[in-house]
Design a protein around this motif. Structure first.
Motif, PDB file in Angstrom:
ATOM      1  N   TRP A 112       0.124  -9.867  -2.569  1.00 35.48           N
ATOM      2  CA  TRP A 112      -0.599  -8.985  -1.643  1.00 35.48           C
ATOM      3  C   TRP A 112       0.003  -9.126  -0.244  1.00 35.48           C
ATOM      4  O   TRP A 112       0.340 -10.224   0.196  1.00 35.48           O
ATOM      5  N   GLU A 113       0.089  -7.982   0.447  1.00 37.92           N
ATOM      6  CA  GLU A 113       0.474  -7.951   1.867  1.00 37.92           C
ATOM      7  C   GLU A 113      -0.521  -7.077   2.615  1.00 37.92           C
ATOM      8  O   GLU A 113      -1.012  -6.084   2.070  1.00 37.92           O
ATOM      9  N   ILE A 114      -0.800  -7.457   3.856  1.00 34.74           N
ATOM     10  CA  ILE A 114      -1.595  -6.596   4.729  1.00 34.74           C
ATOM     11  C   ILE A 114      -0.624  -5.780   5.574  1.00 34.74           C
ATOM     12  O   ILE A 114       0.118  -6.338   6.395  1.00 34.74           O
ATOM     13  N   VAL A 115      -0.591  -4.468   5.343  1.00 41.00           N
ATOM     14  CA  VAL A 115       0.347  -3.581   6.038  1.00 41.00           C
ATOM     15  C   VAL A 115      -0.450  -2.450   6.677  1.00 41.00           C
ATOM     16  O   VAL A 115      -1.127  -1.682   5.973  1.00 41.00           O
ATOM     17  N   ASP A 116      -0.382  -2.356   8.003  1.00 40.10           N
ATOM     18  CA  ASP A 116      -1.089  -1.298   8.749  1.00 40.10           C
ATOM     19  C   ASP A 116      -2.565  -1.221   8.366  1.00 40.10           C
ATOM     20  O   ASP A 116      -3.134  -0.137   8.169  1.00 40.10           O
ATOM     21  N   GLY A 117      -3.185  -2.395   8.226  1.00 39.21           N
ATOM     22  CA  GLY A 117      -4.607  -2.454   7.952  1.00 39.21           C
ATOM     23  C   GLY A 117      -4.981  -2.251   6.498  1.00 39.21           C
ATOM     24  O   GLY A 117      -6.163  -2.299   6.145  1.00 39.21           O
ATOM     25  N   GLU A 118      -4.005  -2.007   5.633  1.00 37.26           N
ATOM     26  CA  GLU A 118      -4.277  -1.818   4.211  1.00 37.26           C
ATOM     27  C   GLU A 118      -3.768  -3.003   3.399  1.00 37.26           C
ATOM     28  O   GLU A 118      -2.856  -3.712   3.822  1.00 37.26           O
ATOM     29  N   ILE A 119      -4.368  -3.212   2.214  1.00 39.65           N
ATOM     30  CA  ILE A 119      -3.921  -4.278   1.310  1.00 39.65           C
ATOM     31  C   ILE A 119      -2.964  -3.661   0.297  1.00 39.65           C
ATOM     32  O   ILE A 119      -3.371  -2.836  -0.535  1.00 39.65           O
ATOM     33  N   LYS A 120      -1.684  -4.020   0.388  1.00 42.26           N
ATOM     34  CA  LYS A 120      -0.665  -3.509  -0.514  1.00 42.26           C
ATOM     35  C   LYS A 120      -0.450  -4.511  -1.642  1.00 42.26           C
ATOM     36  O   LYS A 120      -0.197  -5.692  -1.383  1.00 42.26           O
ATOM     37  N   GLU A 121      -0.529  -4.051  -2.877  1.00 43.99           N
ATOM     38  CA  GLU A 121      -0.409  -4.939  -4.037  1.00 43.99           C
ATOM     39  C   GLU A 121       0.908  -4.702  -4.771  1.00 43.99           C
ATOM     40  O   GLU A 121       1.311  -3.560  -4.993  1.00 43.99           O
ATOM     41  N   PHE A 122       1.587  -5.808  -5.122  1.00 45.39           N
ATOM     42  CA  PHE A 122       2.774  -5.754  -5.977  1.00 45.39           C
ATOM     43  C   PHE A 122       2.472  -6.550  -7.233  1.00 45.39           C
ATOM     44  O   PHE A 122       2.139  -7.742  -7.158  1.00 45.39           O
ATOM     45  N   LYS A 123       2.566  -5.911  -8.379  1.00 37.04           N
ATOM     46  CA  LYS A 123       2.279  -6.593  -9.644  1.00 37.04           C
ATOM     47  C   LYS A 123       3.557  -7.249 -10.157  1.00 37.04           C
ATOM     48  O   LYS A 123       4.432  -6.590 -10.729  1.00 37.04           O
ATOM     49  N   GLY A 124       3.673  -8.545  -9.917  1.00 32.05           N
ATOM     50  CA  GLY A 124       4.853  -9.291 -10.336  1.00 32.05           C
ATOM     51  C   GLY A 124       4.951 -10.595  -9.582  1.00 32.05           C
ATOM     52  O   GLY A 124       4.139 -10.898  -8.704  1.00 32.05           O
ATOM     53  N   THR A 125       5.967 -11.379  -9.901  1.00 30.65           N
ATOM     54  CA  THR A 125       6.162 -12.689  -9.277  1.00 30.65           C
ATOM     55  C   THR A 125       6.785 -12.550  -7.898  1.00 30.65           C
ATOM     56  O   THR A 125       7.230 -11.461  -7.504  1.00 30.65           O
ATOM     57  N   TYR A 126       6.862 -13.668  -7.198  1.00 31.98           N
ATOM     58  CA  TYR A 126       7.459 -13.668  -5.861  1.00 31.98           C
ATOM     59  C   TYR A 126       8.935 -13.282  -5.928  1.00 31.98           C
ATOM     60  O   TYR A 126       9.425 -12.518  -5.091  1.00 31.98           O
ATOM     61  N   ALA A 127       9.652 -13.797  -6.945  1.00 31.05           N
ATOM     62  CA  ALA A 127      11.077 -13.470  -7.095  1.00 31.05           C
ATOM     63  C   ALA A 127      11.253 -11.970  -7.337  1.00 31.05           C
ATOM     64  O   ALA A 127      12.160 -11.338  -6.768  1.00 31.05           O
ATOM     65  N   TYR A 129       8.466 -21.927  -2.796  1.00 34.91           N
ATOM     66  CA  TYR A 129       8.597 -22.523  -4.123  1.00 34.91           C
ATOM     67  C   TYR A 129       7.227 -22.536  -4.816  1.00 34.91           C
ATOM     68  O   TYR A 129       7.111 -22.162  -5.994  1.00 34.91           O
ATOM     69  N   PHE A 130       6.201 -22.950  -4.095  1.00 35.50           N
ATOM     70  CA  PHE A 130       4.848 -22.991  -4.638  1.00 35.50           C
ATOM     71  C   PHE A 130       4.388 -21.590  -5.046  1.00 35.50           C
ATOM     72  O   PHE A 130       3.852 -21.394  -6.147  1.00 35.50           O
ATOM     73  N   VAL A 131       4.601 -20.623  -4.170  1.00 39.98           N
ATOM     74  CA  VAL A 131       4.197 -19.243  -4.460  1.00 39.98           C
ATOM     75  C   VAL A 131       4.952 -18.709  -5.681  1.00 39.98           C
ATOM     76  O   VAL A 131       4.367 -18.068  -6.562  1.00 39.98           O
ATOM     77  N   SER A 132       6.251 -18.997  -5.754  1.00 40.87           N
ATOM     78  CA  SER A 132       7.069 -18.468  -6.855  1.00 40.87           C
ATOM     79  C   SER A 132       6.649 -19.037  -8.204  1.00 40.87           C
ATOM     80  O   SER A 132       6.862 -18.411  -9.239  1.00 40.87           O
ATOM     81  N   ARG A 133       6.049 -20.233  -8.201  1.00 40.39           N
ATOM     82  CA  ARG A 133       5.664 -20.884  -9.453  1.00 40.39           C
ATOM     83  C   ARG A 133       4.211 -20.619  -9.850  1.00 40.39           C
ATOM     84  O   ARG A 133       3.816 -20.976 -10.971  1.00 40.39           O
ATOM     85  N   THR A 134       3.416 -20.024  -8.974  1.00 39.26           N
ATOM     86  CA  THR A 134       1.977 -19.894  -9.266  1.00 39.26           C
ATOM     87  C   THR A 134       1.476 -18.454  -9.333  1.00 39.26           C
ATOM     88  O   THR A 134       0.542 -18.178 -10.077  1.00 39.26           O
ATOM     89  N   ALA A 135       2.059 -17.548  -8.570  1.00 36.64           N
ATOM     90  CA  ALA A 135       1.475 -16.208  -8.415  1.00 36.64           C
ATOM     91  C   ALA A 135       2.023 -15.216  -9.445  1.00 36.64           C
ATOM     92  O   ALA A 135       3.206 -15.242  -9.780  1.00 36.64           O
TER      93      ALA A 135
END
Length: 656
Positions: free
Chosen positions: A520-535, A510-516
Motif C-alpha cells: 500500500w502507498e498513500i498517493v495524493d490522499g488516496e490508498i493505492k494497492e499493489f497485489k504482489g511482493t515488494y520485489a 529485507y523484512f518487507v520483502s519477506r513478509t508482505a
C-alpha cells in the motif's frame, strides 16, 4: 610509526590495526587481531549483539586505548563517526546552519572577511587590503559561495523540506536530529566514514538517497547495520567480530553468509579431528607415563600437547528458538473496510475521500516517505484516530497494535517476565523465557523492572506481548527497529507461519520483502494497492518509470523497401528541437563562464590596486562587485553542469 605521508587516492593504506587486543573490564572484546583499511573500502562490520562492534569503532576513532598491538594511521587522517551519542548535541540554531558547520574553514574565513571589512571602513592600510584580497581568494578556493547550496541539497536528500531548513534544530525529534548530524558528517567528507546504524532514522527514499551518495564516496566507509538490503548494496567487504577475533570476507553480506557457513563447517571438522588426535595422545600418555621405557616419550607428547594451538569449537550460533503466533478465533472474510475516509492535521492533508479493504490472509506493507501518514493510517485502521468517513471492522476480529505509543500501556512496576505473564496467554514460564530470549533478554534480564529499561528494550517487551496476544489481526509500526538480524529472521519466520492478517509499516526492505503479499502507498490522499511482493512492486515501479519516458524514435526498415519510409514521430522532432536549444544554451554558458572568470580575476586585481583601496567608496564598490561576480560564477557553473547532463541525455534519446 608507519604511514606518515599525506592522504591521497593512490595511497594503499589509511589505517592499520596490527595484532590488537582490547579488554573492557574483565571481558576481552578482541584479541591478537589485525585489520587494514584502504581507500575505496566499503566494509560491513558485523557480529552478534554485545560482541563489541560499536566498541571497535571507538577504538579506531581513538576513544579507547588498546592493551596490546598497534594502530597506525596516515598523517592528517580525518575520521567521521556517526553514532547515537551525537544526540547530546543541543542548539537553537537552524538546521541549515548546523549542517553548514561542516565547512569549518570556509566559515572561519568568512568571519575573518567580515572583521577585515569592518576594519577597512576605518583604515586604508595596504597590508590590510592585501590580507583581505588573500582571504577572498582563500574563500573562493574553499568554494565558500556554494556551501549553503551544498548543505541544503544534502538535507533535502535526507528528507527535509525546503521550509524546514530555517527551523531551529531543537524543534525536531531525535530521529530528525540524527538526520541533521548525518548530513553534517557527510558534508565534512572525512577520509574514513564510520556509520553505526545509519538507517535507523531514515525512511525508504532517504535510505535510497544515502545509498546513491555512498556509492560515489571517495573515502573508506565502515558500516554497522542490521539492514541487510543496505549492507548488500553498500559493502564490498565484511569484517565479522566472532570469538574475540576479526574474520575478513570479500563481497557483500549475502556472500559473507554463504562463505561463513563453509568456514564454520571447515572449522568444526578441524576441531573434531584435533580432538580425536588429542584423545589418542592423552590415552598414550595415561597408559605409558609410569612405564620406564615409554615415560620419556609420554612426557615429550605431553609437552607437545601443551604447546598445541587449539582449534576453537564452533559455537552453536544464534538462538534457533522459534516464535509462534497463536490465533484464538477465525475472523470473517473482511477484517476492515474504509469508505470515504478523510484525515487532516491543519493544512496537512493525509487522506482525502480514501477507500480500502483488508481481507483475511492479507499481509500488507504500507510504505513511503516519512510524513505521508503511514502511522496515521495504522491508527485509523485501529479506530484510535478520529476521521471523516466510515471505518467498519469485520466479524470476529481480534486486533493487536504494536507502535511506539503503545509503550505507555506497559506496567512500569512489573518485571519483564511478570508483564508477559499478566497477558493471560497460558504459556509456561519456560515458554515465556524462551520467547524473551528471542528479543535479547537473557538469564536474569527477565527480572528487570520495566521502568528501568531503555526505549528500545521497552519496545521489544511490547512486541513480545503482541506475539502472545492470540490476535488474528496485527498492526505493526516499525517492529524491527530495535532487533538484531537474528531476531528479525525469527520474526519473519513467525509471520510467515502466522494464520492471521496484518498491516505493517517498516523501512527495512529485507523484512518487507519477506513478509508482505500486498503493498500500500498513500498517493495524493488516496490508498493505492499493489497485489504482489515488494520485489514485484519494485519491478513494476521501474516499468512504469520507463513507460513514462518519451519513446525512442523508430528506425527505418531496410528489409522492406517497397513500403514508404516511415516519418519520424512528432516526439523525434521535439527532441531535436530541445537538443538544439540546450546545445545553444550550453555554448552561451561556456562564453558566460569565461567572461565571469575574467571579471573575477580583474576585480581581484583591482582590490589590490592602490588607487582603489585608497578610496573608500571605490573599494566598497569593487568589493561588492567581486562578491557578486563570485556568486554569479558559482551559479553559472552549476547551471553549466545541469545543461551538460540534459544535452547528454537528449543526445542519447535522439540517437536511439
Amino acid at each position: 610509526m608507519y604511514y606518515l605521508c599525506a592522504f591521497n587516492s593512490n595511497f594503499s593504506m589509511l589505517i592499520a590495526l596490527q595484532d590488537i587486543t582490547f579488554e573492557f573490564g574483565a571481558r576481552t572484546i578482541v584479541e591478537d587481531s589485525s585489520w587494514h583499511i584502504v581507500p575505496g573500502d566499503r566494509v560491513g562490520l558485523v557480529g552478534l549483539n554485545g560482541t563489541g562492534k560499536s566498541t571497535l569503532l571507538r577504538i579506531i576513532n581513538g576513544e579507547y586505548t588498546i592493551s596490546k598491538g598497534s594502530i597506525n594511521k596516515i598523517k592528517n587522517l580525518s575520521i567521521g563517526f556517526f553514532n547515537q551519542d551525537l544526540l547530546s548535541f543541543e542548539t537553537d540554531d537552524s538546521i541549515l546552519n548546523v549542517g553548514m558547520t561542516a565547512f569549518e574553514q570556509a566559515l572561519k574565513v568568512e568571519k575573518e572577511l567580515e572583521i577585515l571589512t569592518e576594519k577597512l571602513e576605518h583604515s586604508q592600510d595596504e597590508a590590510l587590503l592585501h590580507e583581505y584580497s588573500d582571504k577572498l581568494h582563500e574563500f573562493d578556493t574553499l568554494d565558500g559561495y556554494n556551501i549553503r547550496h551544498k548543505t541544503a541539497t544534502v538535507l533535502e536528500g535526507l528528507g527535509f523540506s525546503t521550509a524546514d531548513l530555517e527551523r531551529p534544530y531543537n524543534q525536531f525529534s531525535g530521529g530528525w536530529r540524527m538526520r541533521v548530524l548525518l548530513a553534517r558528517l557527510i558534508l565534512q567528507q572525512p577520509d574514513v566514514l564510520m556509520l553505526d546504524e545509519p538507517t535507523n532514522h531514515l525512511d525508504l527514499p532517504s535510505i535510497e538517497w544515502l545509498e546513491k551518495y555512498l556509492s560515489n564516496y571517495n573515502g573508506a566507509v565502515i558500516i554497522v547495520s542490521h539492514d541487510r538490503f543496505f549492507l548488500d548494496r553498500m559493502v564490498n567487504k565484511v569484517v565479522e567480530l566472532y570469538q574475540e577475533e576479526l574474520h575478513h570476507y570479500s563481497g557483500n553480506y549475502s556472500a559473507f553468509e554463504e562463505e561463513k557457513v563453509l568456514r564454520r563447517e571447515l572449522q568444526q571438522r578441524a576441531y573434531e579431528n584435533q580432538q580425536d588426535y588429542i584423545r589418542q595422545q592423552e590415552k598414550f600418555i595415561e597408559r605409558f607415563k609410569a612405564k620406564a621405557s615409554k615415560a620419556a616419550q609420554a612426557q615429550s607428547i605431553a609437552k607437545r600437547l601443551d604447546k598445541l594451538e587449539r582449534v576453537e569449537q564452533v559455537d552453536g550460533g544464534p538462538s534457533k528458538i522459534r516464535m509462534n503466533f497463536s490465533v484464538d478465533k477465525m475472523p470473517g472474510k473482511i477484517l476492515s473496510t474504509l469508505e470515504g475516509v478523510s484525515k487532516s492535521f491543519g493544512n496537512l492533508h493525509i487522506l482525502s475521500n480514501a477507500s480500502a479493504e483488508i481481507n483475511r490472509g492479507d499481509k500488507i506493507a504500507l510504505i513511503g516517505a516519512n510524513g505521508k501518514g503511514k502511522s496515521t493510517l495504522l491508527r485509523v485502521i485501529a479506530g484510535t484516530e478520529p476521521i471523516e468517513g466510515n471505518r467498519t471492522p469485520g466479524h470476529n476480529v481480534v486486533m493487536s497494535f504494536y507502535a511506539q505509543h503503545q509503550l505507555e500501556a506497559l506496567h512500569m512496576d512489573n518485571e519483564i517476565l511478570e508483564e508477559l505473564k499478566s497477558c493471560g496467554s497460558g504459556k509456561t514460564e519456560m515458554e515465556l523465557r524462551s520467547l524473551l530470549g528471542c528479543f535479547l533478554f537473557q538469564g536474569d534480564d527477565v527480572f528487570k523492572k520495566i521502568r528501568i529499561l531503555s526505549g528500545g528494550e521497552k519496545a521489544r517487551v511490547a512486541l513480545a506481548k503482541v506475539i502472545i496476544s492470540q490476535a488474528n489481526f496485527l498492526l505493526l509500526d516499525e517492529p524491527t527497529n530495535h532487533l538484531d538480524m537474528n531476531s528479525v529472521e525469527m520474526l519473519i519466520d513467525a509471520l510467515g507461519k502466522y494464520e492471521g492478517s496484518l498491516v505493517l509499516v517498516s523501512h527495512d526492505r529485507y523484512f518487507v520483502s519477506r513478509t508482505a503479499n500486498k503493498i500500500w502507498e498513500i498517493v495524493d490522499g488516496e490508498i493505492k494497492e499493489f497485489k504482489g511482493t515488494y520485489a514485484e512492486w519494485e519491478e513494476w515501479k521501474k516499468r512504469m518509470a520507463q513507460q513514462a519516458q518519451p519513446p525512442k524514435p523508430e528506425k527505418k526498415s531496410v528489409a522492406a523497401p517497397q513500403q514508404p519510409a516511415a516519418k519520424n514521430p512528432p516526439i523525434d522532432k521535439e527532441l531535436k528541437k530541445e537538443l538544439q536549444k540546450q546545445q545553444r544554451q550550453f555554448q552561451q554558458l561556456e562564453e558566460k563562464i569565461a567572461k565571469l572568470k575574467a571579471d573575477v580575476q580583474q576585480l581581484e586585481t583591482a582590490l589590490g590596486n592602490p588607487d582603489v583601496y585608497s578610496d573608500k567608496q571605490k573599494f566598497r564598490t569593487a568589493e561588492e562587485a567581486y562578491k557578486q561576480a563570485g556568486t554569479a560564477l558559482a551559479q553559472a557553473n552549476e547551471e553549466y553542469e545541469n545543461v551538460f547532463e540534459k544535452v547528454m541525455e537528449l543526445e542519447a534519446k535522439v540517437q536511439g
